[in-house]
Scaffold this active site. Structure first.
Site, mmCIF file in Angstrom:
data_model
loop_
_atom_site.group_PDB
_atom_site.id
_atom_site.type_symbol
_atom_site.label_atom_id
_atom_site.label_comp_id
_atom_site.label_asym_id
_atom_site.label_seq_id
_atom_site.Cartn_x
_atom_site.Cartn_y
_atom_site.Cartn_z
ATOM 1 N N VAL A 15 18.058 27.041 26.360
ATOM 2 C CA VAL A 15 18.638 25.998 27.218
ATOM 3 C C VAL A 15 18.015 24.628 26.938
ATOM 4 O O VAL A 15 18.722 23.654 26.691
ATOM 5 C CB VAL A 15 18.459 26.381 28.712
ATOM 6 N N LYS A 69 6.241 26.352 17.624
ATOM 7 C CA LYS A 69 7.637 25.916 17.801
ATOM 8 C C LYS A 69 7.751 24.411 17.560
ATOM 9 O O LYS A 69 8.660 23.943 16.877
ATOM 10 C CB LYS A 69 8.103 26.192 19.243
ATOM 11 N N LYS A 98 24.883 28.864 40.532
ATOM 12 C CA LYS A 98 24.506 29.522 39.273
ATOM 13 C C LYS A 98 24.411 31.046 39.453
ATOM 14 O O LYS A 98 24.963 31.820 38.673
ATOM 15 C CB LYS A 98 23.165 28.947 38.779
ATOM 16 N N ASN A 132 27.006 33.949 37.789
ATOM 17 C CA ASN A 132 26.576 35.053 36.924
ATOM 18 C C ASN A 132 26.839 36.410 37.574
ATOM 19 O O ASN A 132 27.235 37.364 36.895
ATOM 20 C CB ASN A 132 25.095 34.909 36.560
ATOM 21 N N ALA A 185 35.872 46.207 28.218
ATOM 22 C CA ALA A 185 35.046 47.389 28.486
ATOM 23 C C ALA A 185 34.093 47.606 27.320
ATOM 24 O O ALA A 185 34.378 47.237 26.182
ATOM 25 C CB ALA A 185 35.942 48.605 28.668
ATOM 26 N N CYS A 239 20.142 36.588 30.879
ATOM 27 C CA CYS A 239 20.611 36.041 32.164
ATOM 28 C C CYS A 239 21.181 37.083 33.127
ATOM 29 O O CYS A 239 20.631 37.272 34.205
ATOM 30 C CB CYS A 239 21.643 34.952 31.904
HETATM 31 P P1 NAD Z 1 13.275 30.670 26.867
HETATM 32 O O1 NAD Z 1 12.379 31.753 27.310
HETATM 33 O O2 NAD Z 1 14.085 30.832 25.623
HETATM 34 O O3 NAD Z 1 12.427 29.325 26.695
HETATM 35 C C1 NAD Z 1 11.490 28.842 27.608
HETATM 36 C C2 NAD Z 1 10.551 27.888 26.882
HETATM 37 O O4 NAD Z 1 9.707 27.242 27.824
HETATM 38 C C3 NAD Z 1 9.614 28.569 25.879
HETATM 39 O O5 NAD Z 1 9.738 27.941 24.616
HETATM 40 C C4 NAD Z 1 8.222 28.349 26.470
HETATM 41 O O6 NAD Z 1 7.214 28.207 25.468
HETATM 42 C C5 NAD Z 1 8.425 27.060 27.241
HETATM 43 N N1 NAD Z 1 7.449 26.801 28.303
HETATM 44 C C6 NAD Z 1 6.944 27.636 29.239
HETATM 45 N N2 NAD Z 1 6.078 26.986 30.043
HETATM 46 C C7 NAD Z 1 6.035 25.695 29.625
HETATM 47 C C8 NAD Z 1 5.354 24.529 30.055
HETATM 48 N N3 NAD Z 1 4.533 24.544 31.111
HETATM 49 N N4 NAD Z 1 5.545 23.390 29.370
HETATM 50 C C9 NAD Z 1 6.358 23.336 28.304
HETATM 51 N N5 NAD Z 1 7.046 24.398 27.863
HETATM 52 C C10 NAD Z 1 6.896 25.574 28.505
HETATM 53 O O7 NAD Z 1 14.211 30.358 28.105
HETATM 54 P P2 NAD Z 1 15.790 30.074 28.120
HETATM 55 O O8 NAD Z 1 16.556 31.261 27.688
HETATM 56 O O9 NAD Z 1 16.049 28.759 27.485
HETATM 57 O O10 NAD Z 1 16.012 29.924 29.698
HETATM 58 C C11 NAD Z 1 15.457 28.868 30.434
HETATM 59 C C12 NAD Z 1 16.060 28.871 31.823
HETATM 60 O O11 NAD Z 1 17.474 28.608 31.748
HETATM 61 C C13 NAD Z 1 15.950 30.208 32.563
HETATM 62 O O12 NAD Z 1 15.773 29.961 33.927
HETATM 63 C C14 NAD Z 1 17.286 30.864 32.314
HETATM 64 O O13 NAD Z 1 17.643 31.784 33.323
HETATM 65 C C15 NAD Z 1 18.227 29.668 32.341
HETATM 66 N N6 NAD Z 1 19.454 29.843 31.577
HETATM 67 C C16 NAD Z 1 19.428 30.463 30.367
HETATM 68 C C17 NAD Z 1 20.606 30.603 29.635
HETATM 69 C C18 NAD Z 1 20.599 31.315 28.300
HETATM 70 O O14 NAD Z 1 21.673 31.616 27.805
HETATM 71 N N7 NAD Z 1 19.440 31.586 27.708
HETATM 72 C C19 NAD Z 1 21.798 30.096 30.137
HETATM 73 C C20 NAD Z 1 21.788 29.439 31.368
HETATM 74 C C21 NAD Z 1 20.609 29.321 32.076
#
Ligand code: NAD
Length: 444
Positions: free
Chosen positions: A11, A35, A204, A208, A252, A260
């Site tokens: 995200v 990263k 949200k 979902n 299906a 998520c």
């Molecule tokens: P992810 O786990 O891929 O990435 C999270 C990132 O945050 C990691 O790179 C981690 O190193 C970094 N991080 C953690 N603590 C930190 C800090 N203090 N400072 C800086 N960086 C830090 O997560 P994601 O899949 O991108 O999901 C993020 C959020 O968005 C979640 O709440 C998820 O539910 C929501 N979301 C995800 C999607 C999806 O398709 N992945 C879609 C919609 C919403």
């Protein structure tokens, strides 16, 4: 506008890159220095179609920056996005430790007035918690306002979704804050829906949960179809013409996975429980989804009697096509169960194998191509509907496999394609097809 995004996962990185593409000056912040180093060179740490090209372009044009130092990233930012993970705790609720840590960092490090926007999926009330943490720990004399802005992008088409979203939801208690965010998003030309913070947070989870419900609903229908000899694809198509229902999310298969739906459905059950509401419907949705993967294992066992020594190939490991994300993928349950039953499991995925290696049981044998994974297999299971598998030549399978038996967990093939291919074909919610080799030789 100067923007910072904390967290560069699926995200955060996509949001940061796309905001830079529409002209903003964006700094993406992550604690993971590996990263950051990769991204500074224009390489995305995640697989997402179209992302690398946009990263390189915007880095070169000077609008996209990366840092692991929060203070540096926040400098002069008007908007700070929180996009860190909210994974599932053992009791099902969302783990907010990363969100709270970022709130603490914002409190300590921002030196200018800023709008703090939570993009992560968070339980109702979290934005107010973020605000409280920031206000109680604020080091400098700056104005803070908060907003909820949940994300609806889908992995695998995240860039495309960001530029063509159905809506942008902005939850704030403050018109000025809403106006700043509307201005920021204006170039995307996507409808903006404004609401209060709590409703925005709930939108949200409700979205979902509803999508997961559609999937579990059609999967239950598919299980009944199998027993009655009906065809779930036709049923879904027939239902889908009704505009009140729609055809999307009525496929299906062996259930939903990913980062998520599983965690968000569990979290919403917990959120409801927190206000003494038993979300019975959603608990059933989760149960149906868990059963769906096991039903596929049952089908495989009932075909062979015992899986001892049988070679089973998994086609696809990622939770869905066009992503390398293995979180809660059906392949995890399948690999574990098949190995537990004595099978030798081989696997191939075009993109997700590197991630899979740290998640799947050690006994899984990885192959480099579809033809290698099918070699001498007693059966193959289509777990992820990558195009590569959908375009597979079914007629050639009996030459490479020990037994040309396919368990299609994603209903990739229609009856016409399978009939006459010389394979035994089991899918979800449809009749099994046993097409003879003699018909093949006749056709060839
Ligand atoms: P992810 O786990 O891929 O990435 C999270 C990132 O945050 C990691 O790179 C981690 O190193 C970094 N991080 C953690 N603590 C930190 C800090 N203090 N400072 C800086 N960086 C830090 O997560 P994601 O899949 O991108 O999901 C993020 C959020 O968005 C979640 O709440 C998820 O539910 C929501 N979301 C995800 C999607 C999806 O398709 N992945 C879609 C919609 C919403």
């Amino acid at each position: 506008m100067k923007i910072s995004v904390v967290g560069t996962g699926y995200v955060g990185l996509v949001t940061g890159v796309c905001l830079s593409e529409i002209g903003h000056n964006v700094t993406c912040i992550d604690t993971d220095i590996n990263k950051i180093n990769k991204m500074r060179q224009g390489q995305s740490p995640i697989y997402e179609p179209g992302l690398d090209e946009l990263m390189v372009k915007n880095i070169n044009e000077g609008r996209l920056h990366f840092t692991n130092v929060h203070k540096e990233g926040f400098e002069n930012s008007e908007v700070v996005f929180i996009a860190v993970g909210t994974p599932q705790l053992p009791n099902g609720s969302a783990n907010l430790q990363y969100i709270e840590a970022v709130a603490g960092q914002i409190a300590q490090e921002v030196t200018t007035d800023v709008v703090v926007v939570t993009k992560s999926t968070v339980p109702v009330g979290t934005n107010y918690r973020v605000e409280k943490i920031i206000r109680e720990n604020l080091k400098n004399d700056v104005k803070i306002s908060i907003a909820s802005n949940p994300e609806f992008l889908r992995e695998g088409s995240a860039v495309q979704d960001t530029f063509n979203g159905d809506r942008i939801v902005i939850g704030t208690d403050n018109d000025e804050t809403a106006a700043i965010l509307e201005k920021m998003y204006k170039p995307l030309n996507i409808p903006v829906f404004k609401t209060d913070i709590s409703s925005s947070e709930m939108i949200k989870y409700a979205s979902n949960a509803f999508l997961a419900t559609k999937i579990s609903f059609i999967n239950e229908i598919s299980n009944i179809c199998e027993k009655l000899g009906a065809n779930v694809e036709d049923v879904a198509n027939g239902m889908g013409y009704d505009q009140r229902i729609g055809r999307n999310f009525l496929n299906a298969g062996i259930g939903y996975g990913g980062s998520c739906f599983p965690k968000d459905t569990h979290a919403l059950v917990q959120i409801a429980g927190g206000v003494e509401h038993d979300f019975e419907l959603l608990r059933s949705v989760i149960q149906v989804n868990n059963n769906q993967q096991r039903l596929m294992v049952d089908k495989i066992v009932s075909k062979f009697g015992s899986l001892e020594g049988k070679v089973i190939s998994l086609l696809g490991l990622a939770f869905k096509p066009n992503t390398d994300d293995m979180r809660e993928a059906a392949s995890i349950v399948l690999a574990k169960e098949l190995i537990a039953q004595g099978a030798k499991v081989k696997a191939y995925d075009p993109i997700a194998m590197a991630n899979a290696k740290s998640i799947l049981p050690e006994a899984v044998i990885y192959e480099e191509s579809v033809s290698d994974v099918l070699q001498n297999a007693d059966a193959a299971v289509i777990v992820t509907e990558w195009d590569e598998f959908k375009n597979m030549d079914l007629k050639g399978l009996h030459r490479v496999m020990s037994e040309a038996v396919i368990f299609d967990g994603r209903n990739c093939f229609d009856e016409e394609t399978v009939t006459g291919a010389g394979i035994e074909y089991h899918s979800v919610g449809r009749k099994s097809i046993y097409s003879s080799k003699s018909l093949i030789s006749f056709q060839m």
